[in-house]
Design a protein around this motif. Sequence first.
Motif, mmCIF file in Angstrom:
data_model
loop_
_atom_site.group_PDB
_atom_site.id
_atom_site.type_symbol
_atom_site.label_atom_id
_atom_site.label_comp_id
_atom_site.label_asym_id
_atom_site.label_seq_id
_atom_site.Cartn_x
_atom_site.Cartn_y
_atom_site.Cartn_z
ATOM 1 N N ALA A 276 0.861 -1.183 0.000
ATOM 2 C CA ALA A 276 0.000 0.000 0.000
ATOM 3 C C ALA A 276 0.895 1.230 0.000
ATOM 4 C CB ALA A 276 -0.931 0.015 1.202
ATOM 5 N N VAL A 277 0.573 2.194 -0.842
ATOM 6 C CA VAL A 277 1.414 3.383 -1.004
ATOM 7 C C VAL A 277 0.542 4.625 -0.927
ATOM 8 C CG1 VAL A 277 3.078 4.592 -2.465
ATOM 9 C CG2 VAL A 277 2.977 2.081 -2.506
ATOM 10 N N LEU A 278 0.920 5.541 -0.061
ATOM 11 C CA LEU A 278 0.292 6.852 0.029
ATOM 12 C C LEU A 278 1.262 7.876 -0.540
ATOM 13 C CD1 LEU A 278 -1.904 8.839 0.997
ATOM 14 C CD2 LEU A 278 -0.791 8.819 3.257
ATOM 15 N N ILE A 279 0.852 8.549 -1.615
ATOM 16 C CA ILE A 279 1.683 9.562 -2.267
ATOM 17 C C ILE A 279 1.079 10.924 -1.950
ATOM 18 C CG2 ILE A 279 2.663 10.365 -4.449
ATOM 19 C CD1 ILE A 279 2.050 7.561 -5.605
ATOM 20 N N VAL A 280 1.911 11.872 -1.501
ATOM 21 C CA VAL A 280 1.392 13.170 -1.087
ATOM 22 C C VAL A 280 2.308 14.289 -1.589
ATOM 23 C CG1 VAL A 280 0.564 14.581 0.826
ATOM 24 C CG2 VAL A 280 0.557 12.088 1.039
ATOM 25 N N GLY A 281 1.751 15.206 -2.373
ATOM 26 C CA GLY A 281 2.459 16.432 -2.731
ATOM 27 C C GLY A 281 3.664 16.243 -3.615
ATOM 28 N N THR A 282 3.659 15.200 -4.440
ATOM 29 C CA THR A 282 4.782 14.970 -5.347
ATOM 30 C C THR A 282 4.292 14.209 -6.559
ATOM 31 O OG1 THR A 282 7.012 14.020 -5.544
ATOM 32 C CG2 THR A 282 5.407 12.748 -4.296
ATOM 33 N N TYR A 283 5.069 14.249 -7.628
ATOM 34 C CA TYR A 283 4.828 13.313 -8.720
ATOM 35 C C TYR A 283 5.822 12.172 -8.599
ATOM 36 C CZ TYR A 283 8.822 15.185 -11.447
ATOM 37 O OH TYR A 283 10.068 15.564 -11.886
ATOM 38 N N VAL A 284 5.546 11.085 -9.283
ATOM 39 C CA VAL A 284 6.437 9.931 -9.262
ATOM 40 C C VAL A 284 6.698 9.488 -10.700
ATOM 41 C CG1 VAL A 284 5.825 9.102 -6.957
ATOM 42 C CG2 VAL A 284 4.420 8.424 -8.865
#
Length: 555
Positions: A276-284
Amino acid sequence: MTRAHQVPPRPGRAALFEQFRADGITRMFGNPGTVEQGFLDALEDFPDFHYVLALQETVAAGIADGYARATGGPALLQLHSGVGLGNGIGMLYQSRRGHTPLVCVAGEAGVRYDAMDAQMAADLVAMARPVTKWAARATDPSSLLRMVRRAVKIAMTPPRGPVFLALPMDVLDAVTTEPALPTSIPTTRAVCAPDVAEQAARLLAGARRPLVLVGDGVALSGAQEELARAAEALGAMVWQVDSSEVNIPADHPLSAGQTGHMFGHASRAVVADADAVLIVGTYVFPEVFADLASPFAPDARIVHVDLDGYEIAKNHPVDLGVVADPAPTLAAITDALVSLRSAADAEAARGRLEDARAAARGRVTGAARPAEGEPLLAAFMRELSARLDDDTVVFDEALTASGIITDFLPPRIPGRYHLTRGGSLGVGFPGAVGAKLAHPDRTVIGFSGDGGSMYTYQALWTAARYGVAARFVVCNNGRYQLLDSNIDQYWRERGIAPRDYPSGFDLSRPDIRFAEVARGLGVAATRVDKAEQVPDAVDRMLACPGPFLVDLHTG
């Protein structure tokens, strides 16, 4: 609300500064030219407005970038027509990638000369467009201030970024009755709907190998506390991706560091095992040589929160994308997670958090390391860090030396650490000048390499001219060390046997005498190449009433 009204007629070049002042802008960073002479002359009629002169446009852009980062923006940058804009484009790219709210203006001879295609004629808007969020040209005196307000609004509205406005001389010479009014900047403090927060929480709940990826959208939102609480609730390590500010304190037990900006395999190694991955305030992901295939596990559940909808699922699919402000949205997701997860999930998250705390207690960093046999840079940082307080601001462009610097001065407090971003060299020293102008009562130290510093070494002259008492450290290893590391990877990927590095990576012949050049630009300086010289150099640097530079030989 201030309502529009007509005012007595005055030239646009005077009204321009009325508008800037209405928006709280009282500094212009720039390098003058003939087509800007009219409004720079008008500036002298505003004693509370200050022009900060740089010797070249790249330097002016770098100082403005540092000032905007330190204050929260906007910062006003003046470039000279097409040639000055050309000089500044590399630094504007840095600001574009880093979302710095710069308002950049450049003069033109005039709209009436468009047909002549004469000297200095250029399509400034077309030049600026690739490196700005918005670019336009003022052509009607009655809408000059409207265009300025639009520029400020766009620069300051997330996703923030530099904007450009061309100012023809005849438009500025014409009279206008347009009022100067404060710019209306829309609020973006939006939280997702409760059912969306619950959906995100359900996707993240039950994870055994959760992960959080963050970027500077966290810092812009002021969401550091909400991020830490979310990570702790998940028991998830936090990796910084497109990150140049303090998004999570470096000494937080769940802070894992940076994923990197060059090679996709580095990010793949970080995320491949996460369920599970939470991405916040960035692009990947921001790597130059990124993985084209998704680095995430096929069954990983991914939630992406950002105010910039463009960046969500830009490169890789996600299960839930949420266009909202990180601070209130993280709080809502965490509340939902805590309320719906099972007791077993909560216990597992607490266990991962305790494991991280135990690992953090076992790490030996900075001054706790043995001093015997340490590199000169570490000896310098040991001495320096012992003399600094938590209010110190660091502008870090040290690149390959950055690890040692942050080992002794870990980025912990928002607004006290700024890392280079965008991939262009030369931001470290002008950035420190801008940060010191923003915070004259704080100690501000700019770190750069020998290669990066020479891109914008003229920034020292601006510091000397205005008595900007920033401190500068050249981490001098005599080469472009980062290129050595990158070509090592290039050789490995292609099965090429290691050999001597290309001669173009070497900066040691002739020796650049940084201290002597600094003194020639009006800045006190010293050279350090032995450990016994360190205490005196630190004493002099911190005691100097004006700017001071240390040429530190680390190679």
